[in-house]
Design a protein around this motif. Structure first.
Motif, mmCIF file in Angstrom:
data_model
loop_
_atom_site.group_PDB
_atom_site.id
_atom_site.type_symbol
_atom_site.label_atom_id
_atom_site.label_comp_id
_atom_site.label_asym_id
_atom_site.label_seq_id
_atom_site.Cartn_x
_atom_site.Cartn_y
_atom_site.Cartn_z
ATOM 1 N N ALA A 178 29.350 110.133 30.529
ATOM 2 C CA ALA A 178 29.629 108.781 29.657
ATOM 3 C C ALA A 178 29.620 107.603 30.276
ATOM 4 O O ALA A 178 29.114 106.462 29.833
ATOM 5 N N ALA A 199 26.204 106.426 30.964
ATOM 6 C CA ALA A 199 25.397 106.304 29.503
ATOM 7 C C ALA A 199 25.571 104.631 29.455
ATOM 8 O O ALA A 199 24.706 104.167 29.119
ATOM 9 N N GLY A 253 32.034 123.236 25.662
ATOM 10 C CA GLY A 253 32.195 121.899 25.175
ATOM 11 C C GLY A 253 32.008 120.813 26.321
ATOM 12 O O GLY A 253 31.483 119.677 25.795
ATOM 13 N N MET A 284 29.329 121.043 28.371
ATOM 14 C CA MET A 284 28.051 120.892 28.249
ATOM 15 C C MET A 284 27.614 119.985 26.994
ATOM 16 O O MET A 284 26.591 119.242 27.278
ATOM 17 N N VAL A 285 28.119 120.351 26.008
ATOM 18 C CA VAL A 285 27.666 119.467 24.795
ATOM 19 C C VAL A 285 28.012 118.150 24.954
ATOM 20 O O VAL A 285 27.315 117.176 24.543
ATOM 21 N N GLN A 286 29.239 117.865 25.359
ATOM 22 C CA GLN A 286 29.608 116.512 25.700
ATOM 23 C C GLN A 286 28.637 115.829 26.628
ATOM 24 O O GLN A 286 28.022 114.700 26.372
ATOM 25 N N THR A 332 25.278 116.579 27.212
ATOM 26 C CA THR A 332 24.297 116.483 26.591
ATOM 27 C C THR A 332 24.213 115.298 25.827
ATOM 28 O O THR A 332 23.148 114.437 25.679
ATOM 29 N N ALA A 333 25.249 115.046 25.014
ATOM 30 C CA ALA A 333 25.260 114.143 24.179
ATOM 31 C C ALA A 333 25.109 112.772 24.753
ATOM 32 O O ALA A 333 24.784 111.903 24.234
ATOM 33 N N PHE A 334 25.686 112.528 25.679
ATOM 34 C CA PHE A 334 25.912 111.652 26.851
ATOM 35 C C PHE A 334 24.369 111.259 27.177
ATOM 36 O O PHE A 334 24.224 110.232 28.205
ATOM 37 N N GLY A 335 23.405 112.056 27.100
ATOM 38 C CA GLY A 335 21.953 111.955 27.492
ATOM 39 C C GLY A 335 21.986 112.542 28.989
ATOM 40 O O GLY A 335 20.800 112.217 29.633
ATOM 41 N N LYS A 337 21.032 114.970 32.193
ATOM 42 C CA LYS A 337 20.031 116.274 32.304
ATOM 43 C C LYS A 337 21.033 117.329 33.035
ATOM 44 O O LYS A 337 21.612 117.061 34.116
ATOM 45 N N ILE A 338 21.054 118.415 32.250
ATOM 46 C CA ILE A 338 21.977 119.567 32.974
ATOM 47 C C ILE A 338 21.040 120.479 33.812
ATOM 48 O O ILE A 338 19.922 120.757 33.354
ATOM 49 N N LEU A 352 39.558 120.903 23.343
ATOM 50 C CA LEU A 352 38.620 121.017 22.531
ATOM 51 C C LEU A 352 37.078 121.281 23.443
ATOM 52 O O LEU A 352 36.291 121.757 23.107
ATOM 53 N N LYS A 353 37.272 120.924 24.770
ATOM 54 C CA LYS A 353 36.257 121.134 25.782
ATOM 55 C C LYS A 353 35.955 122.714 25.955
ATOM 56 O O LYS A 353 35.044 123.136 26.512
ATOM 57 N N SER A 405 24.680 108.229 23.769
ATOM 58 C CA SER A 405 23.717 107.959 24.748
ATOM 59 C C SER A 405 23.811 106.630 25.460
ATOM 60 O O SER A 405 23.280 106.283 26.544
ATOM 61 N N GLN A 431 30.994 120.164 17.585
ATOM 62 C CA GLN A 431 29.873 120.509 18.456
ATOM 63 C C GLN A 431 28.756 121.153 17.928
ATOM 64 O O GLN A 431 27.638 121.038 18.340
#
Lengths: 275, 275
Positions: A3, A6, A24, A26-28, A30-33, A35-36, A238-239, B199, B241
């Motif tokens: 975050a 970003a 959760g 990972m989703v977070q 990814t949403a922040f852009g 690279k995993i 929620l994570k 992002s 999610q």
């Protein structure tokens, strides 16, 4: 981390042990852009590989708790606790210990408050680990200044599933200097404490964050009367949703008023309207 | 609601339209010990059935925005905005409009601040709906004081997928009294705004919460220079999610340092170390 990256316009890569991090998170990321990148191994393998790799790679910085700037940021949790308690220092600060950055940083914050003459006392630091991933607790009990790594750390609390904590030495110093203690809790105790915290207090946390509550249940009878205890809950529930088993298809389905009335009446301890 | 009920020791039932509510919200309510009951229908069917049922059922209270206590609580968002802007009132407050309780309550809060002599001005309220669920926007544009319900509301933003908003009349009054406006955005615009917010700003919200950002992109050129605009983001992205498509099995998997080095170098715009 992703975050903040970003917001700052900095490229972020998240190195994770494959299959060992809550969805959760990972989703977070990814949403922040971010690279995993998955590493075939556990948390300790991933951290070790990362640190070795970036040491020869200009332009990259590791953001784990081995990074001193990270600890400088995290230490402000101590300032927040002091402020939110009406500018007073608690008797105990209890927190989950995984990679051990948090306990090291929060202890640093309280020491600085005292060293700068702002406060007179410091809290006792209580570090809580899962039984299956407790190298720091074991070292503390033995009186050792270094840990014996746990090769196959295992616990439901994925955020503290760490066998070779990067900040182990600092954490052990925090426990000793503060005249604190190390405790371990089982997965069953963690799960029960998580449920207690959500169903009675309305606070929904990830499993690791319930470890301090589980530990507190164990020791509360032994603490001084009127002791002020702060438990730090580090992660939003929620994570880590997969650890709450919920099969929504099992929830009752109604299609009319009488069905809903029936369910609501059964929900009350006794019928609310006469039959 | 279920969190507060847990803390207060009150039994909570959550009535949801079957298959239409984000999974994270179900997990959260379940963790807080609430009883979930599914209704065969959409949000509007569920709300209507609930209100009819509890009107004849002593001991139960509906907690939707038809409940005046709910609006009294929600109006404090206006006080928080005022406080967090350094005790000043913004020019515009932009928020997603579903059941329309929030916009009604926040407008009430700003009016009270003015009526009690604390502030001099009020903001213009901007209500944003999804194109597929926009009864309030349509009524506003027509100059009507009542809405024509949308029978089959449809949008990716599940939190505002509502065709017959309970507080429609109050919301329309808020838009008119504040000399505000109603806007609609497409699902594509919502999704793009959500992605932009996460992002570029590091703020991860559920789809409905991105609707104000999508609307703002549309109108920002037409606002007064230096206008102070507050967008209210109502829901954490972790609650929804499933709308972020992430297949973690697609993330690259590495097993040694050279693999990680290679990936990190490719991530940088150019090789960071000579070949």
């Amino acid at each position: 981390m992703s975050a903040y990256a970003a917001r700052a316009g900095v490229t972020a890569a998240i190195i994770v042990p494959a299959g060992k991090v809550a969805a959760g998170k990972m989703v977070q990321a990814t949403a922040f852009g971010a690279k995993i990148i998955r590493v075939d191994g556990n948390f300790d393998d991933a951290l070790s590989m990362l640190l070795q790799t970036i040491s020869g790679l200009p332009g990259f910085a590791g953001m784990n708790s081995v990074n001193p700037y990270r600890l400088e940021g995290q230490k402000s949790t101590a300032f927040e606790i002091y402020e939110q308690l009406g500018f007073s220092v608690p008797d105990y600060v209890v927190l989950p210990v995984g990679n051990a950055g948090n306990i090291s940083a929060i202890w640093k914050g309280f020491k600085e408050l005292r060293d700068f003459g702002i406060t007179e006392k410091v809290p006792r630091m209580v570090g809580v680990q899962a039984v299956g991933a407790s190298p720091i607790a074991r070292a503390f009990w033995k009186g050792s200044e270094t840990i014996t790594p746990v090769d196959d750390p295992n616990t439901v609390a994925s955020a503290i599933r760490i066998g070779k904590p990067a900040s182990a030495k600092k954490a052990l110093a925090a426990l000793r200097e503060s005249e604190g203690m190390a405790l371990t809790v089982t997965d069953e105790e963690i799960t029960a404490a998580r449920s207690l915290l959500s169903s009675k207090e309305g606070i929904f946390v990830e499993p690791a964050s319930a470890a301090p509550i589980a530990a507190l249940r164990e020791i509360s009878g032994k603490l001084e009367k009127d002791a002020v205890v702060v438990c730090v809950c580090t992660g939003n529930g929620l994570k880590d949703q997969e650890s709450i088993r919920i099969d929504i298809e099992d929830a009752p389905l109604v299609s009319d008023r009488s069905g809903l009335t029936d369910l609501l009446e059964r929900l009350a301890s006794r019928p609310l309207v006469p039959a």
